[in-house]
Design a protein around this motif. Structure first.
Motif, PDB file in Angstrom:
ATOM      1  N   ASN A  44       0.682  -1.242   0.074  1.00  0.00           N
ATOM      2  CA  ASN A  44      -0.166  -0.057  -0.026  1.00  0.00           C
ATOM      3  C   ASN A  44       1.100   1.184   0.160  1.00  0.00           C
ATOM      4  O   ASN A  44       0.502   2.323   0.361  1.00  0.00           O
ATOM      5  N   LEU A  45       2.234   1.183  -0.497  1.00  0.00           N
ATOM      6  CA  LEU A  45       2.997   2.354  -0.309  1.00  0.00           C
ATOM      7  C   LEU A  45       2.529   3.364  -1.051  1.00  0.00           C
ATOM      8  O   LEU A  45       2.397   4.611  -0.573  1.00  0.00           O
ATOM      9  N   LEU A  46       1.582   3.262  -2.352  1.00  0.00           N
ATOM     10  CA  LEU A  46       1.124   4.626  -3.024  1.00  0.00           C
ATOM     11  C   LEU A  46      -0.080   5.021  -2.507  1.00  0.00           C
ATOM     12  O   LEU A  46      -0.583   6.230  -2.720  1.00  0.00           O
ATOM     13  N   GLN A  47      -0.589   4.395  -1.648  1.00  0.00           N
ATOM     14  CA  GLN A  47      -1.937   4.680  -0.853  1.00  0.00           C
ATOM     15  C   GLN A  47      -1.838   5.418   0.438  1.00  0.00           C
ATOM     16  O   GLN A  47      -2.519   5.843   1.015  1.00  0.00           O
ATOM     17  N   LEU A  48      -0.444   5.451   1.099  1.00  0.00           N
ATOM     18  CA  LEU A  48      -0.071   6.071   2.166  1.00  0.00           C
ATOM     19  C   LEU A  48       0.762   7.158   2.118  1.00  0.00           C
ATOM     20  O   LEU A  48       1.671   7.275   1.272  1.00  0.00           O
ATOM     21  N   ASN A  49       0.560   8.133   2.792  1.00  0.00           N
ATOM     22  CA  ASN A  49       1.610   9.298   2.809  1.00  0.00           C
ATOM     23  C   ASN A  49       2.560   8.910   3.980  1.00  0.00           C
ATOM     24  O   ASN A  49       2.218   9.265   5.007  1.00  0.00           O
ATOM     25  N   ILE A  50       3.694   8.590   3.571  1.00  0.00           N
ATOM     26  CA  ILE A  50       4.845   8.067   4.600  1.00  0.00           C
ATOM     27  C   ILE A  50       5.279   9.456   5.133  1.00  0.00           C
ATOM     28  O   ILE A  50       6.000   9.316   6.318  1.00  0.00           O
ATOM     29  N   ASP A  52       3.404  11.504   6.492  1.00  0.00           N
ATOM     30  CA  ASP A  52       2.397  11.745   7.719  1.00  0.00           C
ATOM     31  C   ASP A  52       1.456  10.385   8.084  1.00  0.00           C
ATOM     32  O   ASP A  52       0.155  10.385   7.337  1.00  0.00           O
ATOM     33  N   ILE A  53       2.105   9.541   8.508  1.00  0.00           N
ATOM     34  CA  ILE A  53       1.478   8.181   8.523  1.00  0.00           C
ATOM     35  C   ILE A  53       0.181   8.560   9.497  1.00  0.00           C
ATOM     36  O   ILE A  53      -0.932   7.933   9.205  1.00  0.00           O
ATOM     37  N   VAL A  54       0.179   9.442  10.470  1.00  0.00           N
ATOM     38  CA  VAL A  54      -1.074   9.535  11.322  1.00  0.00           C
ATOM     39  C   VAL A  54      -2.361  10.123  10.489  1.00  0.00           C
ATOM     40  O   VAL A  54      -3.318   9.620  10.666  1.00  0.00           O
ATOM     41  N   ALA A  55      -2.168  10.841   9.500  1.00  0.00           N
ATOM     42  CA  ALA A  55      -3.114  11.251   8.611  1.00  0.00           C
ATOM     43  C   ALA A  55      -3.767  10.043   7.859  1.00  0.00           C
ATOM     44  O   ALA A  55      -4.834  10.077   7.734  1.00  0.00           O
ATOM     45  N   SER A  56      -2.868   9.374   7.464  1.00  0.00           N
ATOM     46  CA  SER A  56      -3.154   8.024   6.379  1.00  0.00           C
ATOM     47  C   SER A  56      -3.862   7.317   7.256  1.00  0.00           C
ATOM     48  O   SER A  56      -4.981   6.670   6.708  1.00  0.00           O
ATOM     49  N   PHE A  57      -3.518   7.015   8.487  1.00  0.00           N
ATOM     50  CA  PHE A  57      -4.168   6.011   9.382  1.00  0.00           C
ATOM     51  C   PHE A  57      -5.476   6.704   9.757  1.00  0.00           C
ATOM     52  O   PHE A  57      -6.829   5.669   9.670  1.00  0.00           O
ATOM     53  N   ASN A  58      -5.718   7.891   9.961  1.00  0.00           N
ATOM     54  CA  ASN A  58      -7.279   8.380  10.413  1.00  0.00           C
ATOM     55  C   ASN A  58      -7.914   8.395   9.246  1.00  0.00           C
ATOM     56  O   ASN A  58      -9.172   7.969   9.369  1.00  0.00           O
ATOM     57  N   LYS A  59      -7.466   8.347   7.823  1.00  0.00           N
ATOM     58  CA  LYS A  59      -8.339   8.287   6.788  1.00  0.00           C
ATOM     59  C   LYS A  59      -8.548   6.867   6.653  1.00  0.00           C
ATOM     60  O   LYS A  59      -9.956   6.559   6.496  1.00  0.00           O
ATOM     61  N   LEU A  60      -8.019   6.011   6.730  1.00  0.00           N
ATOM     62  CA  LEU A  60      -8.347   4.537   6.608  1.00  0.00           C
ATOM     63  C   LEU A  60      -9.236   3.920   7.757  1.00  0.00           C
ATOM     64  O   LEU A  60      -9.876   3.206   7.192  1.00  0.00           O
ATOM     65  N   ARG A  61      -8.976   4.878   8.700  1.00  0.00           N
ATOM     66  CA  ARG A  61      -9.921   4.328   9.977  1.00  0.00           C
ATOM     67  C   ARG A  61     -11.400   4.800   9.783  1.00  0.00           C
ATOM     68  O   ARG A  61     -12.449   3.721   9.888  1.00  0.00           O
ATOM     69  N   LYS A  62     -11.569   5.783   9.105  1.00  0.00           N
ATOM     70  CA  LYS A  62     -12.882   6.202   8.615  1.00  0.00           C
ATOM     71  C   LYS A  62     -13.349   5.313   7.451  1.00  0.00           C
ATOM     72  O   LYS A  62     -14.796   5.135   7.534  1.00  0.00           O
ATOM     73  N   GLN A  63     -12.619   4.801   6.620  1.00  0.00           N
ATOM     74  CA  GLN A  63     -12.972   4.008   5.437  1.00  0.00           C
ATOM     75  C   GLN A  63     -13.354   2.609   5.965  1.00  0.00           C
ATOM     76  O   GLN A  63     -14.183   1.767   5.349  1.00  0.00           O
ATOM     77  N   ASN A  64     -12.450   2.086   6.781  1.00  0.00           N
ATOM     78  CA  ASN A  64     -12.452   0.728   7.263  1.00  0.00           C
ATOM     79  C   ASN A  64     -12.940   0.272   8.711  1.00  0.00           C
ATOM     80  O   ASN A  64     -13.095  -0.824   8.903  1.00  0.00           O
ATOM     81  N   GLY A  65     -13.033   1.090   9.473  1.00  0.00           N
ATOM     82  CA  GLY A  65     -13.309   0.890  10.783  1.00  0.00           C
ATOM     83  C   GLY A  65     -12.211   0.940  11.796  1.00  0.00           C
ATOM     84  O   GLY A  65     -11.000   1.088  11.357  1.00  0.00           O
ATOM     85  N   PRO A  66     -12.440   0.384  12.936  1.00  0.00           N
ATOM     86  CA  PRO A  66     -11.119   0.344  13.992  1.00  0.00           C
ATOM     87  C   PRO A  66     -10.151  -0.584  13.946  1.00  0.00           C
ATOM     88  O   PRO A  66      -9.301  -0.493  14.622  1.00  0.00           O
TER      89      PRO A  66
END
Length: 512
Positions: A44-50, A52-66
């Motif tokens: 998932n290298l191209l889908q993560l902002n390395i 700012d991992i925090v912002a990427s994880f917050n976005k994925l959390r909204k899309q996929n759950g906890p």
């Protein structure tokens, strides 16, 4: 003609290899939590902002759950979000989720310069981790070497810091280096048995090397190393600097250990190194003992990494908040006057009568969110967790730390520290988060700056004591003055890849 015959073969081989990877990924993905679709080799290298991992994880959390899965290359990473999920994993299922995941660049750097693979407390698993952690906790808890407790050493260093700051004579200065000196000297006193003068060349070398190591560890290059560890080992780049820094630190500590061995008295331990040497002597007839030179050096290094920049940055964040909010400084100084006065050094026990100060310090840690992405964990057996299956780890024979395959689990602590479910104004600094309606200190369960479960930071008690004693000592002796209007001061931390740091700033200290 031979070339034209080879090309189709290579093409077919590559396609077959990619299909195998995709098939293996899909087979595993059916058991793991949901997440973005990974690409072969890249994950998932191209889908993560390395950056700012925090912002990427917050976005994925909204899309996929906890609970969701991301791929670092072909390696799956399960991310846990929210207090209930993280508590259930790390506390309620502590044994299952209690393994240590790979710290790729740190593991590689250690393994080049020590005979024992992956030594120390932080990076190990199994019996080595249990023994070294137990020893470290007991030694720090019962610390009384040289008839001086840890608190007395902190109080002493806080007074040295006050003396240095008086020399600024009210002129603006950046407090970063001064706090780094003080906090690091506390660790030096505990580990080496003595503090250093701030101008000492050996001390400056030690701090500079640790600072450079932290800079690499928080860099984007290390994130790329986590995606492509084998490739990044052979490619040039800043990631290789960590190996050089680790060599310097290991040599520095080894020299100190040698000096201790030459004057060692098992009946009168002076510091942490002496206690470890005594344990080595006690177990010298045990060929399987974990108390060996390599583990001593690595454990001491772990203490420096855990107890220098982390504690210093927390105090720095507190000072910049006080510059922005002078009314908070007044509240803390009122408690200091009432409980401590000006004729004795603050004691950690004083915090029990200083609810606002205690709430302020907790809010510093929550707001700074220093380590929003916790150090990686690993499941020690196949975990059936909230409807998902997290595959079991397998390790190489004789190596207790580094997994050949298996699933890394990352607690996303920022999802707790910035949760509107537990904090009324999660994006704003508010000591009221830790005060009840009567102004008494209020414990909040969803407050885990040091992690939770079996892998909670072993230096938590030391860090809490340092932050309280040093901060209250400074405010006991000085008023803080900003170099610009306090309304203009930005207190928001700066993002550094997978971490946060306080902003650099200038201040003046005016004797009270």
């Amino acid at each position: 003609m031979e070339l034209f015959g080879v090309l189709p073969f290579l093409l077919v081989s590559c396609i077959t290899f990619l299909l195998i990877l995709i098939r293996r990924r899909d087979a595993t993905k059916g058991k793991l939590p949901p997440g973005p679709t990974p690409l072969p080799l890249l994950g998932n290298l191209l889908q993560l902002n390395i950056r700012d991992i925090v912002a990427s994880f917050n976005k994925l959390r909204k899309q996929n759950g906890p609970i969701f899965t991301v791929y670092m290359g072909s390696r799956p990473i399960v991310v846990l979000c929210g207090y209930e999920v993280i508590k259930e994993a790390l506390v309620d299922n502590a044994e299952t989720f209690g393994g240590r995941g790979p710290l790729q660049d740190l593991d590689d750097s250690f393994s080049k310069y020590v005979e024992s693979p992956f030594p120390g407390v932080v990076t190990t698993n199994g019996e080595r981790w249990r023994q070294l952690r137990r020893f470290s906790l007991i030694t720090l808890r019962n610390f009384g070497m040289g008839k001086r407790s840890i608190e007395e050493r902190i109080q002493e260093e806080a007074q040295f810091l006050v003396q240095v700051l008086r020399k600024t004579e009210g002129h603006p200065f950046d407090p970063t280096i001064h706090l780094s000196h003080a906090v690091s000297n506390v660790i030096c006193s505990i580990v080496f048995g003595n503090r250093f003068e701030y101008e000492d060349k050996n001390f400056i070398f030690l701090l500079d090397t640790i600072k450079k190591s932290f800079s690499v560890l928080l860099s984007t290059w290390v994130q790329i190393c986590n995606f492509f560890p084998s490739l990044m080992r052979i490619l040039p780049g800043p990631q290789h600097k960590l190996t050089r820094y680790m060599k310097k630190l290991i040599n520095f500590i080894s020299q100190r250990v040698k000096m201790h061995q030459e004057s060692f008295d098992p009946n009168c331990p002076r510091d942490f190194i002496d206690c470890f040497l005594a344990k080595m002597e006690q177990e010298k007839s045990n060929p399987a003992s974990e108390f060996i030179h390599e583990n001593l050096v690595a454990t001491v290094l772990n203490l420096f990494f855990a107890g220098t920049d982390t504690t210093g940055n927390t105090i720095l964040q507190g000072l910049v908040v006080l510059l922005r909010h002078p009314e908070m400084e007044a509240n803390i100084q009122e408690e200091i006057e009432r409980v401590i006065g000006r004729n004795r050094s603050p004691s950690y026990e004083d915090r029990n009568q200083m609810p606002y100060t205690e709430a302020f310090i907790n809010e510093i840690q929550r707001f700074l969110d220093l380590f929003p992405v916790a150090v990686p964990h690993l499941v020690t057996k196949e975990a059936h967790f909230r409807g998902f299956t997290i595959p079991k780890i397998t390790v190489a024979p004789g190596v207790s730390a580094f997994p050949l395959q298996g699933t890394t689990v990352i607690p996303f602590l920022s999802s707790i520290m910035k949760s509107s479910q537990y904090y009324e104004t999660p994006r704003k600094f508010n000591p009221g988060h830790f005060l009840d309606e009567n102004g008494a200190f209020k414990k909040v369960d969803a407050f885990l700056p040091f992690g939770a479960g079996k892998r909670v930071c072993p230096g938590e008690g030391l860090a809490r004591m340092e932050i309280f004693v040093i901060l209250t000592t400074l405010l006991q002796n000085f008023h803080l003055k900003a170099s610009k209007q306090h309304e203009e001061i930005d207190i928001a931390p700066v993002v550094e890849s997978n971490g946060h740091v306080p902003r650099r700033y200038q201040l003046c200290v005016v004797p009270r």
